[in-house]
Design a protein around this motif. Structure first.
Motif, short mmCIF file in Angstrom:
data_model
loop_
_atom_site.label_atom_id
_atom_site.label_comp_id
_atom_site.label_asym_id
_atom_site.label_seq_id
_atom_site.Cartn_x
_atom_site.Cartn_y
_atom_site.Cartn_z
N PRO A 195 33.78 44.44 38.97
CA PRO A 195 35.00 44.14 38.19
C PRO A 195 36.27 44.47 38.96
O PRO A 195 37.28 43.77 38.83
CB PRO A 195 34.85 45.05 36.96
CG PRO A 195 33.39 45.28 36.82
CD PRO A 195 32.86 45.32 38.22
N ALA A 249 35.68 39.77 34.66
CA ALA A 249 35.29 41.05 35.27
C ALA A 249 34.11 41.67 34.52
O ALA A 249 33.18 42.21 35.14
CB ALA A 249 36.49 42.01 35.28
N CYS A 255 32.48 37.46 42.74
CA CYS A 255 33.58 38.20 42.11
C CYS A 255 34.92 37.80 42.71
O CYS A 255 35.89 37.50 41.99
CB CYS A 255 33.38 39.71 42.29
SG CYS A 255 31.98 40.39 41.39
#
Length: 314
Positions: free
Chosen positions: A45, A66, A174
Protein backbone atom coordinates in the motif's frame (compact mmCIF):
# COMPACT_ATOMS: atom_id res chain seq x y z
CA UNK A 1 17.20 6.53 7.92
CA UNK A 2 14.39 5.25 10.15
CA UNK A 3 11.66 3.24 8.44
CA UNK A 4 8.97 5.49 9.96
CA UNK A 5 10.32 8.39 7.91
CA UNK A 6 9.21 6.56 4.76
CA UNK A 7 5.61 6.46 6.01
CA UNK A 8 5.30 10.06 7.15
CA UNK A 9 4.30 11.73 3.82
CA UNK A 10 1.43 9.23 3.34
CA UNK A 11 0.67 8.52 7.01
CA UNK A 12 -2.99 9.48 6.65
CA UNK A 13 -3.39 7.13 3.70
CA UNK A 14 -1.81 4.21 5.57
CA UNK A 15 -4.02 4.89 8.59
CA UNK A 16 -7.09 4.77 6.37
CA UNK A 17 -5.86 1.54 4.81
CA UNK A 18 -5.47 0.03 8.28
CA UNK A 19 -8.96 1.16 9.28
CA UNK A 20 -10.55 -0.44 6.22
CA UNK A 21 -8.61 -3.67 6.62
CA UNK A 22 -9.51 -3.97 10.30
CA UNK A 23 -13.20 -3.57 9.51
CA UNK A 24 -13.07 -6.66 7.28
CA UNK A 25 -11.97 -8.99 10.06
CA UNK A 26 -14.08 -7.64 12.94
CA UNK A 27 -17.36 -9.24 11.87
CA UNK A 28 -19.25 -11.35 14.42
CA UNK A 29 -19.21 -14.48 12.31
CA UNK A 30 -15.52 -14.24 11.44
CA UNK A 31 -12.98 -16.42 13.29
CA UNK A 32 -10.50 -14.66 15.51
CA UNK A 33 -7.35 -13.60 13.64
CA UNK A 34 -4.40 -12.47 15.81
CA UNK A 35 -3.41 -8.83 15.36
CA UNK A 36 0.13 -9.94 14.49
CA UNK A 37 -1.17 -11.70 11.39
CA UNK A 38 -3.14 -8.64 10.30
CA UNK A 39 -0.28 -6.21 10.83
CA UNK A 40 2.80 -5.84 8.67
CA UNK A 41 5.05 -3.38 6.91
CA UNK A 42 2.29 -2.30 4.49
CA UNK A 43 4.97 -1.77 1.86
CA UNK A 44 2.62 -2.59 -0.99
CA UNK A 45 0.00 0.00 0.00
CA UNK A 46 2.85 2.38 0.76
CA UNK A 47 4.23 2.12 -2.79
CA UNK A 48 0.72 2.35 -4.25
CA UNK A 49 0.03 5.56 -2.34
CA UNK A 50 3.36 7.10 -3.32
CA UNK A 51 2.93 6.17 -6.98
CA UNK A 52 -0.56 7.72 -6.99
CA UNK A 53 0.78 10.97 -5.48
CA UNK A 54 -1.33 10.47 -2.35
CA UNK A 55 1.12 12.70 -0.51
CA UNK A 56 -0.42 15.59 -2.45
CA UNK A 57 -4.01 14.49 -3.01
CA UNK A 58 -5.45 11.59 -1.00
CA UNK A 59 -8.57 10.36 -2.77
CA UNK A 60 -10.71 7.41 -1.73
CA UNK A 61 -9.93 5.42 -4.87
CA UNK A 62 -6.21 5.54 -4.01
CA UNK A 63 -6.90 4.10 -0.56
CA UNK A 64 -9.14 1.39 -2.03
CA UNK A 65 -6.48 0.29 -4.53
CA UNK A 66 -3.87 0.30 -1.76
CA UNK A 67 -6.17 -1.93 0.32
CA UNK A 68 -6.55 -4.31 -2.60
CA UNK A 69 -2.78 -4.78 -2.90
CA UNK A 70 -2.42 -5.61 0.80
CA UNK A 71 -5.33 -8.07 0.68
CA UNK A 72 -3.83 -9.93 -2.28
CA UNK A 73 -0.59 -10.14 -0.32
CA UNK A 74 -2.36 -11.37 2.82
CA UNK A 75 -4.31 -13.99 0.85
CA UNK A 76 -1.06 -15.27 -0.64
CA UNK A 77 0.49 -15.61 2.84
CA UNK A 78 -2.49 -17.64 4.05
CA UNK A 79 -2.26 -19.99 1.09
CA UNK A 80 1.54 -20.21 1.44
CA UNK A 81 1.16 -21.34 5.04
CA UNK A 82 -1.28 -24.06 3.99
CA UNK A 83 1.01 -25.31 1.23
CA UNK A 84 4.09 -25.23 3.47
CA UNK A 85 2.33 -26.60 6.54
CA UNK A 86 3.61 -23.62 8.54
CA UNK A 87 2.63 -23.19 12.18
CA UNK A 88 4.02 -19.73 13.02
CA UNK A 89 3.94 -16.41 11.18
CA UNK A 90 4.78 -13.02 12.70
CA UNK A 91 5.07 -14.69 16.14
CA UNK A 92 1.46 -15.93 15.98
CA UNK A 93 -0.10 -19.27 15.13
CA UNK A 94 -1.02 -19.55 11.46
CA UNK A 95 -4.66 -19.87 10.46
CA UNK A 96 -4.15 -23.38 9.08
CA UNK A 97 -2.67 -24.51 12.39
CA UNK A 98 -5.40 -22.84 14.46
CA UNK A 99 -8.44 -23.75 12.36
CA UNK A 100 -7.27 -26.37 9.87
CA UNK A 101 -6.52 -26.17 6.16
CA UNK A 102 -10.19 -26.10 5.12
CA UNK A 103 -10.99 -22.94 7.09
CA UNK A 104 -7.67 -21.30 6.23
CA UNK A 105 -8.30 -21.76 2.50
CA UNK A 106 -11.83 -20.37 2.87
CA UNK A 107 -10.47 -17.29 4.62
CA UNK A 108 -7.75 -16.89 2.00
CA UNK A 109 -10.33 -17.05 -0.78
CA UNK A 110 -12.52 -14.53 1.06
CA UNK A 111 -9.58 -12.14 1.50
CA UNK A 112 -8.71 -12.40 -2.19
CA UNK A 113 -12.36 -11.74 -3.12
CA UNK A 114 -12.35 -8.63 -0.94
CA UNK A 115 -9.29 -7.45 -2.85
CA UNK A 116 -11.25 -7.71 -6.08
CA UNK A 117 -14.12 -5.82 -4.46
CA UNK A 118 -11.81 -2.98 -3.45
CA UNK A 119 -10.17 -2.77 -6.87
CA UNK A 120 -13.65 -2.66 -8.42
CA UNK A 121 -14.47 0.48 -6.44
CA UNK A 122 -11.89 2.39 -8.47
CA UNK A 123 -14.02 1.77 -11.58
CA UNK A 124 -11.06 1.34 -13.88
CA UNK A 125 -10.94 -1.82 -15.96
CA UNK A 126 -7.20 -1.50 -16.49
CA UNK A 127 -6.54 -1.72 -12.74
CA UNK A 128 -8.61 -4.89 -12.53
CA UNK A 129 -6.72 -6.39 -15.47
CA UNK A 130 -3.35 -5.63 -13.85
CA UNK A 131 -4.28 -7.14 -10.48
CA UNK A 132 -5.84 -10.20 -12.14
CA UNK A 133 -2.71 -10.81 -14.22
CA UNK A 134 -0.54 -10.30 -11.14
CA UNK A 135 -2.57 -12.90 -9.25
CA UNK A 136 -1.96 -15.35 -12.09
CA UNK A 137 1.79 -14.68 -11.91
CA UNK A 138 1.84 -15.18 -8.16
CA UNK A 139 0.08 -18.54 -8.55
CA UNK A 140 2.57 -19.48 -11.26
CA UNK A 141 5.31 -18.62 -8.79
CA UNK A 142 3.86 -21.03 -6.25
CA UNK A 143 3.75 -23.79 -8.85
CA UNK A 144 7.33 -23.03 -9.92
CA UNK A 145 8.42 -23.11 -6.27
CA UNK A 146 6.81 -26.50 -5.76
CA UNK A 147 8.34 -28.16 -8.79
CA UNK A 148 11.78 -26.55 -8.61
CA UNK A 149 12.09 -27.96 -5.11
CA UNK A 150 10.72 -31.34 -6.13
CA UNK A 151 13.04 -31.63 -9.12
CA UNK A 152 16.04 -30.03 -7.34
CA UNK A 153 16.66 -27.42 -10.04
CA UNK A 154 18.56 -24.95 -7.89
CA UNK A 155 19.93 -22.44 -10.39
CA UNK A 156 20.21 -18.66 -10.23
CA UNK A 157 17.84 -18.06 -13.16
CA UNK A 158 15.18 -20.24 -11.52
CA UNK A 159 15.60 -18.52 -8.17
CA UNK A 160 15.19 -15.09 -9.77
CA UNK A 161 12.20 -16.23 -11.82
CA UNK A 162 10.57 -17.51 -8.65
CA UNK A 163 11.08 -14.16 -6.89
CA UNK A 164 9.88 -12.23 -9.92
CA UNK A 165 6.63 -14.20 -9.98
CA UNK A 166 5.87 -14.62 -6.27
CA UNK A 167 6.99 -11.25 -4.93
CA UNK A 168 8.12 -8.69 -7.50
CA UNK A 169 5.00 -8.99 -9.67
CA UNK A 170 2.81 -7.51 -6.92
CA UNK A 171 5.27 -4.72 -6.13
CA UNK A 172 5.34 -3.89 -9.83
CA UNK A 173 1.54 -3.87 -9.97
CA UNK A 174 1.37 -1.52 -6.96
CA UNK A 175 3.54 1.08 -8.66
CA UNK A 176 1.89 0.67 -12.05
CA UNK A 177 -1.66 0.95 -10.70
CA UNK A 178 -0.74 3.98 -8.59
CA UNK A 179 0.60 5.74 -11.65
CA UNK A 180 -2.43 4.83 -13.75
CA UNK A 181 -4.85 6.32 -11.21
CA UNK A 182 -3.35 9.77 -11.78
CA UNK A 183 -2.40 9.30 -15.45
CA UNK A 184 1.27 9.73 -14.64
CA UNK A 185 3.42 10.02 -17.77
CA UNK A 186 6.17 7.71 -16.45
CA UNK A 187 4.02 4.73 -15.47
CA UNK A 188 6.36 2.32 -17.23
CA UNK A 189 9.30 3.54 -15.13
CA UNK A 190 7.23 3.13 -11.97
CA UNK A 191 6.32 -0.39 -13.04
CA UNK A 192 9.98 -1.30 -13.62
CA UNK A 193 10.96 0.29 -10.31
CA UNK A 194 8.37 -1.82 -8.49
CA UNK A 195 9.62 -5.01 -10.10
CA UNK A 196 13.29 -4.35 -9.32
CA UNK A 197 12.45 -3.15 -5.81
CA UNK A 198 10.44 -6.34 -5.22
CA UNK A 199 13.34 -8.54 -6.33
CA UNK A 200 15.77 -6.71 -4.05
CA UNK A 201 13.27 -6.79 -1.20
CA UNK A 202 12.84 -10.57 -1.38
CA UNK A 203 16.53 -11.33 -1.76
CA UNK A 204 17.32 -9.17 1.28
CA UNK A 205 14.51 -10.87 3.18
CA UNK A 206 16.04 -14.26 2.30
CA UNK A 207 19.47 -13.05 3.36
CA UNK A 208 18.18 -11.84 6.70
CA UNK A 209 16.44 -15.18 7.30
CA UNK A 210 19.66 -16.99 6.42
CA UNK A 211 21.72 -14.77 8.72
CA UNK A 212 19.42 -15.10 11.74
CA UNK A 213 18.92 -18.86 11.14
CA UNK A 214 15.20 -18.45 10.53
CA UNK A 215 12.48 -20.62 9.06
CA UNK A 216 14.22 -21.03 5.70
CA UNK A 217 17.09 -22.86 7.40
CA UNK A 218 14.67 -25.06 9.30
CA UNK A 219 12.88 -25.95 6.08
CA UNK A 220 16.11 -26.43 4.13
CA UNK A 221 15.12 -23.73 1.64
CA UNK A 222 17.62 -22.88 -1.09
CA UNK A 223 18.29 -19.15 -1.49
CA UNK A 224 20.98 -16.86 -2.92
CA UNK A 225 23.79 -17.83 -0.48
CA UNK A 226 23.48 -21.50 -1.46
CA UNK A 227 23.25 -20.74 -5.17
CA UNK A 228 26.32 -18.47 -5.27
CA UNK A 229 28.35 -21.08 -3.38
CA UNK A 230 26.78 -24.14 -4.97
CA UNK A 231 30.07 -25.74 -6.11
CA UNK A 232 31.72 -25.32 -2.71
CA UNK A 233 28.66 -26.81 -0.97
CA UNK A 234 28.52 -29.79 -3.33
CA UNK A 235 32.18 -30.58 -2.62
CA UNK A 236 31.90 -30.44 1.16
CA UNK A 237 28.24 -31.45 1.64
CA UNK A 238 27.30 -33.46 -1.49
CA UNK A 239 24.01 -34.62 0.05
CA UNK A 240 22.72 -31.11 0.81
CA UNK A 241 20.95 -30.49 -2.50
CA UNK A 242 19.45 -33.99 -2.48
CA UNK A 243 17.61 -34.00 0.83
CA UNK A 244 16.13 -31.69 3.47
CA UNK A 245 17.85 -32.01 6.81
CA UNK A 246 17.76 -29.34 9.52
CA UNK A 247 21.10 -30.27 11.09
CA UNK A 248 22.76 -30.36 7.69
CA UNK A 249 21.19 -27.05 6.74
CA UNK A 250 22.68 -25.48 9.89
CA UNK A 251 26.13 -26.89 9.11
CA UNK A 252 25.99 -25.50 5.56
CA UNK A 253 24.94 -22.12 6.93
CA UNK A 254 27.90 -22.01 9.33
CA UNK A 255 30.24 -23.09 6.52
CA UNK A 256 28.98 -20.33 4.23
CA UNK A 257 29.21 -17.64 6.90
CA UNK A 258 32.86 -18.57 7.41
CA UNK A 259 33.33 -18.23 3.65
CA UNK A 260 32.06 -14.63 3.74
CA UNK A 261 28.76 -15.40 2.03
CA UNK A 262 26.96 -12.26 3.24
CA UNK A 263 29.56 -9.93 1.74
CA UNK A 264 29.49 -11.89 -1.52
CA UNK A 265 25.71 -11.63 -1.71
CA UNK A 266 25.71 -7.89 -1.05
CA UNK A 267 28.32 -7.43 -3.80
CA UNK A 268 26.03 -9.38 -6.14
CA UNK A 269 23.22 -6.88 -5.43
CA UNK A 270 25.21 -3.74 -6.27
CA UNK A 271 24.10 -3.65 -9.96
CA UNK A 272 20.47 -3.97 -8.85
CA UNK A 273 20.81 -0.94 -6.60
CA UNK A 274 22.37 1.01 -9.46
CA UNK A 275 19.53 0.01 -11.79
CA UNK A 276 16.97 1.14 -9.21
CA UNK A 277 18.63 4.54 -8.95
CA UNK A 278 18.64 4.89 -12.72
CA UNK A 279 14.92 4.13 -12.91
CA UNK A 280 14.15 6.71 -10.23
CA UNK A 281 16.24 9.34 -12.02
CA UNK A 282 13.73 9.23 -14.90
CA UNK A 283 10.90 10.44 -12.64
CA UNK A 284 9.84 13.95 -11.61
CA UNK A 285 10.16 15.48 -8.17
CA UNK A 286 8.82 15.01 -5.56
CA UNK A 287 8.17 11.34 -6.29
CA UNK A 288 11.78 10.95 -7.45
CA UNK A 289 13.04 11.98 -4.02
CA UNK A 290 10.52 9.84 -2.17
CA UNK A 291 11.35 6.63 -4.06
CA UNK A 292 15.06 7.41 -3.87
CA UNK A 293 14.61 7.38 -0.08
CA UNK A 294 13.40 3.78 -0.37
CA UNK A 295 16.61 2.83 -2.14
CA UNK A 296 18.79 4.57 0.43
CA UNK A 297 16.88 2.82 3.21
CA UNK A 298 17.54 -0.57 1.61
CA UNK A 299 21.23 0.24 1.20
CA UNK A 300 21.75 1.61 4.69
CA UNK A 301 19.78 -1.07 6.50
CA UNK A 302 20.42 -4.17 4.44
CA UNK A 303 22.13 -5.97 7.34
CA UNK A 304 19.17 -5.58 9.70
CA UNK A 305 16.41 -4.46 7.37
CA UNK A 306 13.85 -6.89 8.67
CA UNK A 307 14.40 -6.57 12.39
CA UNK A 308 10.99 -7.62 13.71
CA UNK A 309 10.80 -4.61 16.02
CA UNK A 310 10.77 -2.32 12.97
CA UNK A 311 8.39 -4.00 10.57
CA UNK A 312 4.98 -2.85 11.84
CA UNK A 313 3.41 0.03 9.91
CA UNK A 314 2.50 3.18 11.84
Amino acid sequence: MNIKELYEPVREGIERVNEKLNEIFKKDYFPYIPDNLLMGKRLRPLLTLYSSFAFEDLKEEKVDVACATELVHFASLIHDDVVDGSTIRRKSLTLNFSYGNHTAILIGDYVFSKAMEFIGKAKNVRLFEILAQTSVEMCEGEIIDEFLDREKRFELKNYLLLIEKKTASLFSACCEMGGIIVNYKYVESLKKFGKKFGILFQILDDLYDFYKEGEDIEKGKITLPHILFKEEIEKKFPEFFKEKNFDLSKKVREFLLEKGVMERCYEYLIPDFLELKKLVSELDNPIKNYLYSFIIYLEENRHFLFNEEEVQSP
